[in-house]
Each structure stands twice: as structure tokens, then as C-alpha cells.
Scaffold this active site. Structure first.
Site, PDB file in Angstrom:
ATOM      1  N   ASP A 280       1.061  -1.161  -0.268  1.00 36.26           N
ATOM      2  CA  ASP A 280      -0.065   0.038  -0.364  1.00 36.26           C
ATOM      3  C   ASP A 280       0.644   1.396  -0.249  1.00 36.26           C
ATOM      4  O   ASP A 280       1.813   1.505   0.797  1.00 36.26           O
ATOM      5  CB  ASP A 280      -0.484  -0.022   1.104  1.00 36.26           C
ATOM      6  CG  ASP A 280      -1.750   1.440   1.092  1.00 36.26           C
ATOM      7  OD1 ASP A 280      -2.180   1.658   0.285  1.00 36.26           O
ATOM      8  OD2 ASP A 280      -2.077   1.813   2.081  1.00 36.26           O
TER       9      ASP A 280
ATOM     10  N   ARG B 104     -13.305  17.988 -33.065  1.00 32.52           N
ATOM     11  CA  ARG B 104     -12.807  17.923 -31.063  1.00 32.52           C
ATOM     12  C   ARG B 104     -11.799  18.518 -30.542  1.00 32.52           C
ATOM     13  O   ARG B 104     -10.550  17.721 -30.908  1.00 32.52           O
ATOM     14  CB  ARG B 104     -13.489  15.858 -30.923  1.00 32.52           C
ATOM     15  CG  ARG B 104     -15.110  16.096 -31.108  1.00 32.52           C
ATOM     16  CD  ARG B 104     -15.760  16.526 -29.961  1.00 32.52           C
ATOM     17  NE  ARG B 104     -17.086  15.467 -29.908  1.00 32.52           N
ATOM     18  CZ  ARG B 104     -18.076  15.805 -30.717  1.00 32.52           C
ATOM     19  NH1 ARG B 104     -17.801  17.301 -31.816  1.00 32.52           N
ATOM     20  NH2 ARG B 104     -19.460  15.323 -30.460  1.00 32.52           N
TER      21      ARG B 104
ATOM     22  N   THR C 267     -16.087  -3.990 -12.956  1.00 33.42           N
ATOM     23  CA  THR C 267     -18.280  -3.916 -12.506  1.00 33.42           C
ATOM     24  C   THR C 267     -18.123  -5.678 -12.359  1.00 33.42           C
ATOM     25  O   THR C 267     -17.739  -6.114 -12.445  1.00 33.42           O
ATOM     26  CB  THR C 267     -18.513  -3.349 -14.121  1.00 33.42           C
ATOM     27  OG1 THR C 267     -18.615  -4.404 -15.058  1.00 33.42           O
ATOM     28  CG2 THR C 267     -18.419  -2.038 -14.481  1.00 33.42           C
TER      29      THR C 267
ATOM     30  N   SER D 121     -18.053  -6.669 -33.559  1.00 32.81           N
ATOM     31  CA  SER D 121     -19.305  -7.113 -33.433  1.00 32.81           C
ATOM     32  C   SER D 121     -18.981  -8.662 -32.382  1.00 32.81           C
ATOM     33  O   SER D 121     -19.659  -8.901 -32.605  1.00 32.81           O
ATOM     34  CB  SER D 121     -20.178  -8.071 -34.366  1.00 32.81           C
ATOM     35  OG  SER D 121     -20.372  -6.391 -35.048  1.00 32.81           O
TER      36      SER D 121
END
Length: 1132
Positions: free
Chosen positions: A172, A832, A812, A856
Site C-alpha cells: 500500500d 473535437r 463492474t 461485433s
């Protein structure tokens, strides 16, 4: 998701050989067109016999008998014919034949298990040493305040070390927000020892610029250039900690991998966005109940009530069901993603982790850290200890629920993502900033000009006759004067001028404004009467004596204009010697104006389909349509009275200028043909006898809304992209760009709206992403830290850097990776600013990117599930056939049949008719809600079908079998992905949620299977690229992955059309297509002219086989070409 990975063992020449030999290699006999192509019973071309034999060895079932006994070939053909599919005019592809690497097992499943086991077994062994039920070393009570690493021994002594000598550790890092990206301290825990690290800046009180992070400022965690030593680092959101590890910025990479406890938690016990809001409500009430000593309170009922308060209206069905039979078990088996919640969920401590000291890292200074050093190190150590306790419990659960080794191996590979950059990164940011500032300045200048010109409407109350400006606040404020004082008369009128001149004195201010002064020199000594001030002028100048000290802001200007202008600084705040006010302090004019303000659409005089726009506080932006009371005699009388009152009104309250509004609509509303007028008249005649106010016979749109009380007008809401129930907050938002382009939304007698919106679109990407892009942490590598072959090819004025994206590999509930900048970055667009971001990830000298786009992917996964469910044959369903054989020119491909790509993905992710209705109305703003519902109903009946109430199955739709299969998986007692057998989160299992969250569960089946696809690709690429060339390896990896899907669904064959990538790209940067020059407003000349990046190249499977002679092994010719190219590259 990135499919690019570091190819440590491949040199520049090995990667470039395929690229450079494109036009020089002699064609080899690897593409066979002489044999009859293999087809299944529907005429769909399958793999060549040679590839089939290698991928599906010892298969007893011949291709002609692959049909399931459930369906006959006639049933399948009849099903396809119903949707106009299944013709025999199928295009024949060249048979591709070459030798594949031998399977490392009897079949594809064994093969992937074996190669994944070899890749991840060393790391699994390391995890076991940490998760064994043994006592961990005791946490130090006193931490060493010494720069670098300190190791804490069992006898309480300490020793300095260059890096932790453990092979597995929990790690950490803590940073100081005000200090930038520098690591301040870190703690590591191995099975035998504790370690702590302190920054030299903390210990030695060094001072350097905030963002000046160098490689030596980072934390060493392994030996330099030791790429083969296996190490595993475990952490909670470990991707953040990884960005501060020094050795992770080596181009050659290493064998160190990272395991994220947050990702493991999300995979095992994560929940959906809807569940998250409900869970937070539960937790909020739980804390209140814990402090309430009234034992009569029904805890579950109160939790339910709070949950329902935060639930959306569309979840009321859930409310009715859960009140009858509460099933709240998912709440107790899941939790939020932060370490405190995860530790509480799995370890159930008596007291939760204390995070009070975190405030110092967020709000404190470096001196605060020094003062509280021992407490902060203990805080960091407590987090490490908690993470270690979590992994001991969570990892066995992960292995049980995700037992296929491909999942773990794929996650470990994803944990090593990195992005190479060079000096072009800083150039890109500078150009984007300059372009943004220039366009923003021009845009504001035009808006200020329009606002200034609009002020002229105050003259003679011209705004009262304007349908846009009439309801703005035109009230003004006057200059404030004190009571006038009578001045004593002089003795002689002839001496009055001299006395006035004397009283003023020399070089004094002659006039003081409300809040500023304008000094002027006056000459009184001259006898010239033309120079001296006359008495009349003096009387005017003396009026400043009657001005009050405190004056209103901009007297004489309308209120809406004053709101756009900043107040001028007070005279007392200015230096009396300064005549001018600093531009940085204050500038005159409406400096606060922007396209986000509500007043701007009115100043631009916007129209929707020719009708003036109007804002209503309840319904948001809409537009007014005239003629509301033309067929109502009583209403006509009220209208005439209203107009008469308006004309006679002398008050400041302005009434709607209906006559001017009608005249403008005659000019702006599109002309209706005679035929249309006749049809409209008939419609009016039919409705005139029973006409009600809520019906507008002359216009169809989102309305009318009768509670908007503007006599003579209907009010219609401007359609919102998310549905009619939503209000439009700003018609100049970028979502309305297409409406301005097609003329639906435009400015009356002006092109200003189109220009401003175009500029607004240019600004939007940089405006939304600038902070995230600039917060990236690039580490620039010095020349002596570069590999020799890279240093030789790097020019002296060039820089090489690396960015480590902080990717949560399973962020997720569907296990998709999450990262806020790079995984959501758009492709370069000409309108953009800064959208060329991805192209700034550029390969260092001696390297290139090899990648491919999985066409796809989710649609193919859903279609193969449907085919396996229906008849066990590729292309046996309409959905599967359209994906495999559909052609755009014949109108038989999926997108032609359904007309929109968004519809297709939305349906397979579980979106219902309401989603389709919103999308239809978004694409066609003139479509009524009723028509949208009808179109959505027809579309869903043709695709999803109609559910049989007896069997509960979908029928008669082109995608019915696909939805039946997805729902079948989602309703299993323990839903698993069909290929790798990965289980759904505990928070979505049927035992915890019953029949609820079905949309999320169906979505999980498809998207989680797509993650399986990615993990299979990564494992296969790692297996191949240890010694083989990358382009061919990528094609083979795709072939093996798709074959694995077919094998696990008991379809032991694969259509040729999906076996290989359409092309593999070789390029020097990341971009959607290798020939894209990525021209944008901030990069108008393109990549080649501005950055010197040449176009890349796309190679089909035929090209790759031709260039490599169909072999993965290097030939002597390849080696000799490589040595020649290496010499040339070094010279360059």
C-alpha cells in the site's frame, strides 16, 4: 479494452519484418482455392479441412450430422425463410490452410487449461504461501524514520534494504494531495516480515516542483532489469499503487504481476448501479437504527422504506413484490468497493477500519505528515493488514467461483498494461490548450457582441414586440443623487469664471463617476476664454457633487444584461496612481456570458422547426405554435381582449407579442403544400365539432402542454434524447448538434447559432477531459535507463516516457475493466479539440503496436448461443445467419434488418421497449409518443418475439432463441458463463434476488462472456509470443478463442467468416485505423505532418501467411533479413 501487450522477447526487426516485406515476399501455397470448400447443411462455409483437423481432432460427429435431433433441416430452413434469409447465394471465401501449433491437450478446453496453468501456477503458489492459516508477523509499534526501505526482523531489530526480498507481498502506498504525484510512504507485508518505505523528500525536506516526478522518486520493489524473477503484489485497487513502483517503468517489462482485492470482491460479490443506491440507503438507515434504543422498531420495514425512497419510479413493481415477500439477502452478501466495506463484509471485525488519519493525506501538508509520522505509518500498516485478512478469505471464494485458470491468468496479464509516450505528449497538451483558449475567446466575443446589440431593444421598448425578448427582465436602475444644494452667488458676474477656476485648482479631478475617477488637467492661468471652462460647463461638471458614494451596478442597463457583467472594483481597492484597471481584475462588458446560460437561446432567437423557442420553469425548453384559439369563439374573444390590453398597457409588465409572433412564424415555418393544406383542413373539419384545448390540429410533437399560459399559443417541449418525460435544460448542448446541422434548430435571420454550436462541439472534449488528461503521471526515462537497442535509435532531442493507466481489471459486476481516461477515450474527430489523445500513445524506437479489432464481439457471442440453443448448427437461427452470412448490399445483415446498431446492442443487453421508444423519438423528433410505442412494439415482436405465457419462452422472433438461451442461463440456480464457467456475483444469484434484476443478469451473460473472450485471447497470445511472430500469433489466438467458444457449446466446427480478424494492424501509435491521420482542431495538419508518424498497415490473414510463409517459426531467410534491417535501423 487493449489487446496490445508488451512483447519482451521480440526485437524491432522481428516486428518490422512483416511490415517491410509486404511487397517483396513471393506468394506461398498457403491459401488454397482449388479444393471444394467445406460447408454445413445450410451452405455456410466452415473452416478448411486442415484447420478443422488440427482444432477439433478425433471428432466422431461428421459435419453433415452436426444437427441436433430436436430440429430438422427443413424446420431450420423454414425458420430462416420466414425472415427472408437462408438463400444459397453465399459468397465463397478462399480456404486458409497452414500448420497450427499443436494443442497441449486432447481438446481445446484441455489445451487452454494446460497453457493457463503453466502461466499462472507460479503466482498461485505464491498466493498460497500468504493465505495459509498461519500467524502473520506482528505489526511494528515503532516505524523507522529513514529514507528508503526498512525491514523489520522477528527480534524487533531493523535493517535497511534496497527493496523487499519477498516474492509475494501485500502493498500500500500513501500520497499527499497537495504534494502532487509523489509517493510519501509505503508499507509491505510478506508471509514473514513487515517492510516500510519513506520518501527522501519527507526525510531530507527536499524541495522540487510539484509535478516534476522522476524515476528515482519512485519506490523500488525488485532488482533492476531482472525480468524473469516471479513476484506477486497484492493490494486494494493495486493499479494505483503500481503507478509508484519504479521497475514498472521499464520497457522490457518483468515477471512481476498484480492481484487486486477490489476486483476479486466485485467479481464475487459486486452489485449493480441500482443495487448500489439501495444498499447505501440501507447503510444510512442502519446507522440511525443502531443509535435508536426503541425496541419496537421493525428494522427490515424501515430499511425497505428508505430503499423505496431512493428507488426510481420504474421500480415500483419491485416495491409491490418485495413488500409481499421480502428477499433482502443480497444486501448481506455484498458491499461497497472501498477497503473499509470489503473488510467489514468478509472479515466481520468488531470495529471497522479507522480512516480518520486519511484526512491528513487529503488536506494536510508535508509538515503535518512529519508531525504525525508514526500515526500515519500505523494507518498505512493497518490498511495492509486488513487487505491481507481480506485476501485470505476472498481468494478461496474466487477460486471456487472462477475455477478455470484462464480467468486468473488473463487478469494477471491485464495488470501489466502500460502506455509508451514521447516528447509529442507535451506538444499535444500545449496545442490543445492554445486552440481551446483561442476558440473560447472568439466564441465569447461573438456572444458579447450579440448581447450588446440586444440592449438596443430597450430603446422605445422595442423588446415588447419580440417573441424571444419580451419576457426577459428589462428593468433598469437609475443613478442615485443626493438632495441638491443651492450655491452662493458671487458678487460680480464678471468674476464668476475666475472664481470657479480658482476653486478647482490645478490638475484636480473635474468629475467623479459612481465608482471610479477620470482625472483631467485644467488650465486656469490663461486669459484665453476658449481654454477656460465656461459657467454652463462648470455647472454640469459640478453635478458629481450630488452623486451618492454607493451607486447601483451599471445604472441604465437592463437586469438580464447586468447579470452578465462583473461589478467594477471599488475606487478604494485601486491604487490611486493607476489610471487604468488591471485586465486580470476586471473587464467591461458581459464577460460571464456563455452558451450554458438560459438567456443565450433567447438572444440568439432560436427556432425549432421554425417556431420560436420558449422556456418554462416546469417543462424546460420548448417552442410556441400559433393558432391555439382559432376554432374556439369564446377563446377568440379572450385573445382579442388580451391583445387590446397589451396595446393599452402602460405598466412595466410586458405581454406576449402575439401579432409579431404570428408574422415571424409565417416566415420561419416551412411552407405546406396545397395537398397538405387540404388534408389538414379535412382533419380540422373532423375535429372542430369536439375540439379540446389539449389537441393541436396543425402540429405534431411532444405536447401540447396546456398549463403553459400564453394566450393563442400551444407549447411543445423540445424532444430530449432520453425521452419525452425529460426536460431540455439547454438547446445548445452538444446533443443537439445534428438538429442544428439539419436546420431543425436554427437562429432567426442569423447563422450565429450554427457557428457557436460548432465551436461548442470543438471545445466539449477538451473541456470534459482536460483535468483527467493533465492528471496523468508520465515518467520520463533518462537515456542511461533505456535498453541499449532503444537508446541507439533515440535522437538526442527526443524523450521516451511511460504512463501506467490505473485500470481496475474487473471494475463492474460483468467483470469489464474500468479506467476513467484511456478505456473511454474516443477516436480522433475533426471537430473535437484533443480527441487525438489515443494517437499520442506512440511506440518507442525499435517497437511497434500489433493489434486488431474484434468485430461485433458481443453480437457474435449472443448469436452462437442462439444457434447452439436452437439446432446446434452455426447459422441455424435468423440472428445467427445474419451475423455470419448477412450482406449489406442484399439488406440481409443485422444492421440493415433492424436499421440501427444501438438497437441491436441494447436488446441483447436486456433493454426493453421503453429504450426503443426513447431511441426512436431521439432519431425522429417529429415522431409522437404513440407512434414510437407502436413502432417499438412491432420491432420487438419481429426481433425478440412474443412470450408464450404457458411455457415462458419467446417465440416467432428472429432473436427469440437467443433471448431464451440468455434467460435460461440467467435463471440457473448458479448462473455461469458458457465457456469458462465463471459464476455471477452473489448479489445477483436467484437465491438472493428471486426474479428481480433480470435485465442486469441477461446483460451479465453477454458481457461477462466477452471478458472470457478477452482472457482467452491474452492467454493464447502469451503462449504464442514467447517465441513466435506477433501478427500471425494474434490471428491464431483469435482462431483458438472462437473455436473454444464453439467447442464448449458442443458445435465442433467454426464458420470461416469469423475464424480470423478482418485485418491485423501494424502501427507506430494507437488509433482506430492505421491510415487515419487523426486531424482535429488541435492537430489540423495530421499526425504525419505534425508529429512525423507515418501511416500504419493493415494485413489480412492472407497477407500475413504470404509474408511468413505460413510458419510461426523463423527461417534462416528471416534471420538474415533481420540482421540487415538491424544494421539499417542502427544507422538511421
Amino acid at each position: 479494452m487493449f489487446l496490445r501487450r508488451r512483447i519482451g522477447s521480440l526485437t524491432f526487426c522481428q516486428m518490422r519484418r512483416i511490415y517491410n516485406r509486404y511487397c517483396s515476399t513471393t506468394a506461398s501455397d498457403v491459401v488454397n482455392t482449388t479444393k471444394v470448400a467445406r460447408t454445413n447443411s445450410l451452405g455456410i462455409q466452415m473452416l478448411s479441412q486442415k484447420l478443422y483437423d488440427q482444432l477439433f481432432p478425433n471428432q466422431e460427429q461428421p459435419i453433415d450430422n452436426e444437427m441436433s435431433t430436436v430440429r430438422s433441416i427443413d424446420n431450420v430452413r423454414e425458420h430462416l425463410k420466414k425472415f427472408g434469409l437462408g438463400n444459397d447465394n453465399n459468397e465463397t471465401l478462399d480456404d486458409t490452410e497452414f500448420n497450427l501449433p499443436s494443442l497441449e491437450g486432447k481438446n481445446l478446453d484441455e489445451h487452454f487449461r494446460n497453457i493457463a496453468d503453466k502461466q499462472c501456477q507460479p503466482y498461485k503458489d505464491l498466493i498460497k504461501t500468504l493465505t495459509l492459516p498461519k500467524i502473520l508477523p506482528q505489526q511494528p509499534k515503532q516505524w523507522s524514520y529513514i529514507g528508503g526501505w526498512t525491514k523489520y526482523l522477528e527480534d524487533g531489530k531493523t535493517e535497511q534494504c534496497t527493496f523487499p526480498d519477498a516474492h509475494v507481498m501485500v502493498f500500500d502506498v500513501e500520497t499527499l494531495v497537495c504534494y502532487g504525484n509523489f509517493p510519501v510512504m509505503a508499507v509491505a507485508l510478506s508471509p514473514t516480515h513487515w517492510y516500510s518505505w519513506c520518501s527522501s523528500r519527507l526525510i531530507n525536506e527536499e524541495f522540487r516542483l510539484k509535478h516534476d516526478v522522476e524515476l528515482d522518486d519512485l519506490i523500488p520493489l525488485e532488482p533492476e532489469n531482472n525480468i524473469d524473477q516471479v513476484k506477486l503484489v497484492i493490494g486494494h485497487h493495486v493499479a494505483f499503487d503500481r503507478t509508484f513502483i519504479k521497475q514498472q517503468y521499464q520497457l522490457m517489462g518483468s515477471a512481476m504481476r498484480f492481484l487486486d482485492t477490489m476486483s476479486l470482491h466485485i467479481m464475487c460479490s459486486g452489485f449493480t448501479h441500482t443495487q448500489r443506491s439501495q444498499y447505501q440507503a440501507f447503510e444510512k438507515l442502519s446507522s440511525l437504527i443502531d443509535n435508536d434504543h426503541d425496541g419496537d422498531i421493525d428494522r427490515e420495514q424501515q430499511l425497505l422504506d428508505i430503499m423505496l425512497q431512493v428507488s426510481k419510479e420504474k421500480q415500483m413493481k419491485y416495491r409491490n413484490k418485495i413488500e409481499k415477500e421480502p428477499n433482502l439477502q443480497w444486501k448481506s452478501e455484498s458491499g461497497l468497493n472501498n477497503l473499509v466495506a470489503v473488510h467489514k463484509l468478509y472479515c466481520k471485525p468488531e470495529k471497522p477500519l479507522n480512516k480518520d488519519m486519511q484526512k491528513i493525506f487529503i488536506e494536510g501538508t508535508i509538515d503535518d505528515v512529519r508531525e504525525n509520522f508514526q500515526k500515519l505509518m500505523t494507518y498505512c500498516g493497518n490498511d495492509v493488514k486488513a487487505t491481507c485478512e481480506v485476501i485470505k478469505i476472498l481468494y478461496p471464494m474466487f477460486v471456487e467461483r472462477f475455477d478455470h485458470p484462464v480467468t486468473l491468468s488473463g487478469m494477471l496479464e491485464m495488470s501489466t498494461m502500460f502506455l509508451p509516450i514521447n516528447q509529442n505528449w507535451n506538444h499535444f497538451i500545449r496545442e490543445a490548450d492554445v486552440t481551446f483558449e483561442n476558440i473560447e475567446s472568439d466564441m465569447q466575443h461573438i456572444l458579447m457582441q450579440i448581447a450588446n446589440e440586444t440592449c438596443k431593444y430597450a430603446m422605445k421598448d422595442a423588446y415588447r414586440s419580440d417573441p424571444w425578448l419580451w419576457d426577459l427582465d428589462w428593468s433598469t436602475q437609475n443613478i442615485r443623487f443626493s438632495k441638491s444644494k443651492t450655491k452662493k452667488k458671487t458678487k460680480s458676474s464678471s468674476n464668476s469664471d475666475a472664481q470657479i477656476s480658482t476653486s478647482l485648482g490645478h490638475e484636480q479631478s473635474i468629475f467623479k463617476g459612481a465608482e471610479n475617477c477620470w482625472p483631467t488637467k485644467i488650465t486656469n492661468n490663461s486669459d484665453d476664454s476658449e481654454i477656460r471652462i465656461s459657467a454652463n460647463v462648470q455647472r454640469i461638471l459640478d453635478t458629481h457633487l450630488t452623486l451618492l458614494k454607493i451607486q447601483p451596478h451599471m445604472p441604465g442597463y437592463p437586469a438580464w444584461y447586468r447579470d452578465l457583467c462583473a461589478k467594477m472594483p471599488k475606487v478604494s481597492d485601486l491604487n490611486q496612481n493607476d489610471v487604468e484597471i488591471d485586465e486580470n481584475v476586471w473587464q467591461p462588458g458581459p464577460q460571464s456570458i456563455s452558451t450554458k446560460l438560459r438567456v443565450v437561446p433567447k438572444l440568439l432567437k432560436l427556432t425549432w422547426q421554425g417556431y420560436p423557442v420558449h422556456y418554462n420553469s416546469k417543462h424546460g425548453w420548448g417552442y410556441l405554435v400559433p393558432g391555439k384559439n382559432e376554432f374556439n369563439q369564446e377563446a377568440n374573444i379572450e385573445k382579442e381582449k388580451f391583445i387590446e390590453e397589451k396595446e393599452q398597457s402602460s405598466t412595466s409588465t410586458c405581454q406576449f407579442p402575439y401579432k409579431a409572433f404570428e408574422e415571424i412564424c409565417k416566415v420561419t415555418v416551412p411552407v405546406i403544400t396545397n395537398e397538405e393544406v387540404t388534408q389538414e383542413s379535412k382533419l380540422i373539419d373532423m375535429q372542430i365539432s369536439n375540439l379540446i384545448e389539449q389537441i393541436c390540429p396543425t402540429h405534431q410533437g411532444n405536447g401540447p402542454y396546456d398549463d403553459v399560459n400564453i394566450p393563442g399559443c400551444w407549447f411543445f417541449k423540445i424532444p430530449h434524447k432520453d425521452g419525452n418525460e425529460k426536460n431540455v435544460g439547454n438547446p445548445l448542448a452538444r446533443s443537439f448538434g445534428s438538429k442544428i446541422a439539419d436546420g431543425t434548430l436554427q437562429s432567426y435571420q442569423s447563422t450565429a447559432a450554427a457557428v457557436l454550436l460548432q465551436w461548442s462541439k470543438m471545445l466539449s472534449y477538451w473541456q470534459n477531459n482536460e483535468k483527467r488528461i493533465k492528471s496523468q503521471m508520465p515518467i520520463w526515462i533518462k537515456e542511461n535507463d533505456l535498453p541499449d537497442h532503444v537508446a541507439k535509435l533515440t535522437k538526442s532531442d527526443n524523450q521516451i516516457g511511460i504512463i501506467l493507466p490505473r485500470v481496475v481489471v474487473a471494475g463492474t459486476v460483468t467483470r469489464r475493466a474500468v479506467e476513467p481516461t484511456w478505456l473511454t477515450a474516443s477516436n480522433a474527430q475533426t471537430d473535437r479539440i484533443g480527441s487525438e489523445l489515443k494517437a499520442m500513445v506512440q511506440a518507442p524506437p525499435g517497437y511497434c503496436f500489433v493489434g486488431a479489432d474484434v468485430d461485433s464481439q458481443e453480437l457474435w457471442i449472443a448469436s452462437i448461443l442462439a444457434d447452439a440453443q436452437y439446432a446446434g448448427m452455426h447459422g441455424s437461427t435468423a440472428f445467427g445467419w445474419m451475423n455470419l452470412q448477412g450482406k449489406k448490399k442484399d439488406g440481409t445483415d443485422l444492421h440493415s434488418k433492424v436499421a440501427n446498431l444501438v438497437f441491436n446492442y441494447g436488446r441483447i443487453y436486456g433493454a426493453g421497449r421503453r429504450f426503443a421508444e426513447k431511441l426512436l423519438m431521439q432519431f425522429n423528433h417529429s415522431l409522437s409518443s404513440k407512434d414510437a410505442k407502436e413502432k417499438a412494439r412491432i420491432m420487438y415482436e419481429n426481433t425478440k418475439g412474443i412470450k408464450d405465457q404457458t411455457t415462458g419462452l419467446w417465440e416467432n422472433g428472429s432473436e427469440s432463441e437467443m433471448f431464451n438461451k440468455l434467460e435460461q442461463i440467467a435463471k440457473l440456480e448458479k448462473p455461469v458463463t458458457p465457456v469458462l464457467g465463471c459464476q455471477i456475483s452473489r448479489a445477483l444469484e436467484p437465491r438472493t434476488v428471486s426474479e428481480e434484476y433480470m435485465t442486469s443478469r441477461i446483460n451479465w451473460v453477454v458481457q461477462s462472456s466477452a471478458v472470457d473472450y478477452l482472457h482467452l485471447m491474452l492467454v493464447c497470445m502469451k503462449w504464442l509470443t514467447d517465441k513466435y511472430r506477433a501478427c500471425l500469433a494474434l490471428q491464431i489466438a483469435n482462431l483458438f478463442t472462437r473455436a473454444m467458444f464453439a467447442y464448449k457449446l458442443n458445435m465442433n466446427d467454426l464458420p470461416a467468416s469469423v475464424a480470423f480478424f478482418s485485418s491485423v494492424d501494424i502501427d507506430q501509435c494507437l488509433r482506430k485505423e492505421p491510415l487515419m491521420d487523426c486531424k482535429t482542431p488541435s492537430n489540423p495538419l495530421g499526425l504525419q505532418a505534425s508529429y512525423g508518424i507515418p501511416p500504419g498497415q493493415a494485413l489480412t490473414i492472407g497477407d500475413v501467411l504470404e509474408h511468413t510463409n505460413g510458419s510461426l517459426e523463423e527461417s534462416q531467410e528471416d534471420i538474415s533479413i533481420e540482421s540487415k534491417q538491424e544494421k539499417t535501423a542502427v544507422e538511421i
